[in-house]
Design a protein around this motif. Sequence first.
Motif, PDB file in Angstrom:
ATOM      1  N   ILE A  32       5.422   8.462   0.064  1.00  0.00           N
ATOM      2  CA  ILE A  32       4.271   7.654   0.453  1.00  0.00           C
ATOM      3  C   ILE A  32       3.879   8.058   1.862  1.00  0.00           C
ATOM      4  O   ILE A  32       4.686   7.993   2.789  1.00  0.00           O
ATOM      5  CB  ILE A  32       4.590   6.145   0.413  1.00  0.00           C
ATOM      6  CG1 ILE A  32       4.992   5.725  -1.006  1.00  0.00           C
ATOM      7  CG2 ILE A  32       3.380   5.333   0.906  1.00  0.00           C
ATOM      8  CD1 ILE A  32       5.481   4.287  -1.107  1.00  0.00           C
ATOM      9  N   ARG A  61       1.721   9.272  -2.981  1.00  0.00           N
ATOM     10  CA  ARG A  61       0.639   8.315  -2.769  1.00  0.00           C
ATOM     11  C   ARG A  61       0.313   8.280  -1.290  1.00  0.00           C
ATOM     12  O   ARG A  61       1.216   8.251  -0.460  1.00  0.00           O
ATOM     13  CB  ARG A  61       1.037   6.923  -3.235  1.00  0.00           C
ATOM     14  CG  ARG A  61      -0.143   5.957  -3.130  1.00  0.00           C
ATOM     15  CD  ARG A  61       0.081   4.623  -3.751  1.00  0.00           C
ATOM     16  NE  ARG A  61       0.372   4.712  -5.167  1.00  0.00           N
ATOM     17  CZ  ARG A  61       0.377   3.681  -5.981  1.00  0.00           C
ATOM     18  NH1 ARG A  61       0.121   2.486  -5.521  1.00  0.00           N
ATOM     19  NH2 ARG A  61       0.665   3.815  -7.242  1.00  0.00           N
ATOM     20  N   MET A  78       0.959  -0.734  -0.886  1.00  0.00           N
ATOM     21  CA  MET A  78       2.366  -0.394  -0.660  1.00  0.00           C
ATOM     22  C   MET A  78       3.241  -1.120  -1.668  1.00  0.00           C
ATOM     23  O   MET A  78       4.165  -0.527  -2.237  1.00  0.00           O
ATOM     24  CB  MET A  78       2.765  -0.744   0.776  1.00  0.00           C
ATOM     25  CG  MET A  78       4.156  -0.276   1.144  1.00  0.00           C
ATOM     26  SD  MET A  78       4.228   1.535   1.255  1.00  0.00           S
ATOM     27  CE  MET A  78       5.776   1.743   2.110  1.00  0.00           C
ATOM     28  N   ALA A  81       2.958   0.636  -4.932  1.00  0.00           N
ATOM     29  CA  ALA A  81       3.668   1.920  -4.893  1.00  0.00           C
ATOM     30  C   ALA A  81       5.173   1.704  -5.032  1.00  0.00           C
ATOM     31  O   ALA A  81       5.852   2.445  -5.751  1.00  0.00           O
ATOM     32  CB  ALA A  81       3.349   2.658  -3.591  1.00  0.00           C
ATOM     33  N   ALA A  91       8.886   7.224   2.751  1.00  0.00           N
ATOM     34  CA  ALA A  91       7.596   6.880   3.348  1.00  0.00           C
ATOM     35  C   ALA A  91       7.571   7.447   4.769  1.00  0.00           C
ATOM     36  O   ALA A  91       8.579   7.413   5.463  1.00  0.00           O
ATOM     37  CB  ALA A  91       7.396   5.367   3.381  1.00  0.00           C
TER      38      ALA A  91
END
Length: 138
Positions: A32, A61, A78, A81, A91
């Motif tokens: 992410i 993502r 978030m 995800a 992330a």
Amino acid sequence: MFRKLDDTISVAGQIMPEDVAEAAAQGFTSIINNRPDDEQPGQPSSAEIETAAKAAGLSYRAIPISHAGFSEDQVQAMREALEETSGPVLAFCRSGTRSTLVWALARSRMGDDPAALQAKARGAGYDISPVQPYLGAA
């Protein structure tokens, strides 16, 4: 390089396309990106990281968050995800702080205890006190 918040997620500062293979080797299944493109000269674009992620078999993502702050849409993205992933997530942003803050907000909305989130973040070297008043908010 990757700081583990818990078994489901680690955070990092800016990663490079060549770091994605290492993330895959460490067992991450998803990346992410919380950093906007062109935030700093020379940073790789979201598209470059996405290409490397796809090549390594990782989902990807982008949920860019600027220094202006978070929106509820970003927190919800978030959350989605995190809910949709089937394994550990990596992330990243510039330093890992924004990723940690939006993770805490998302996990709070998923029912996680704010004190536990604070402890996990602190254990990885991050301070989520700027969002503490919003943890547990619907």
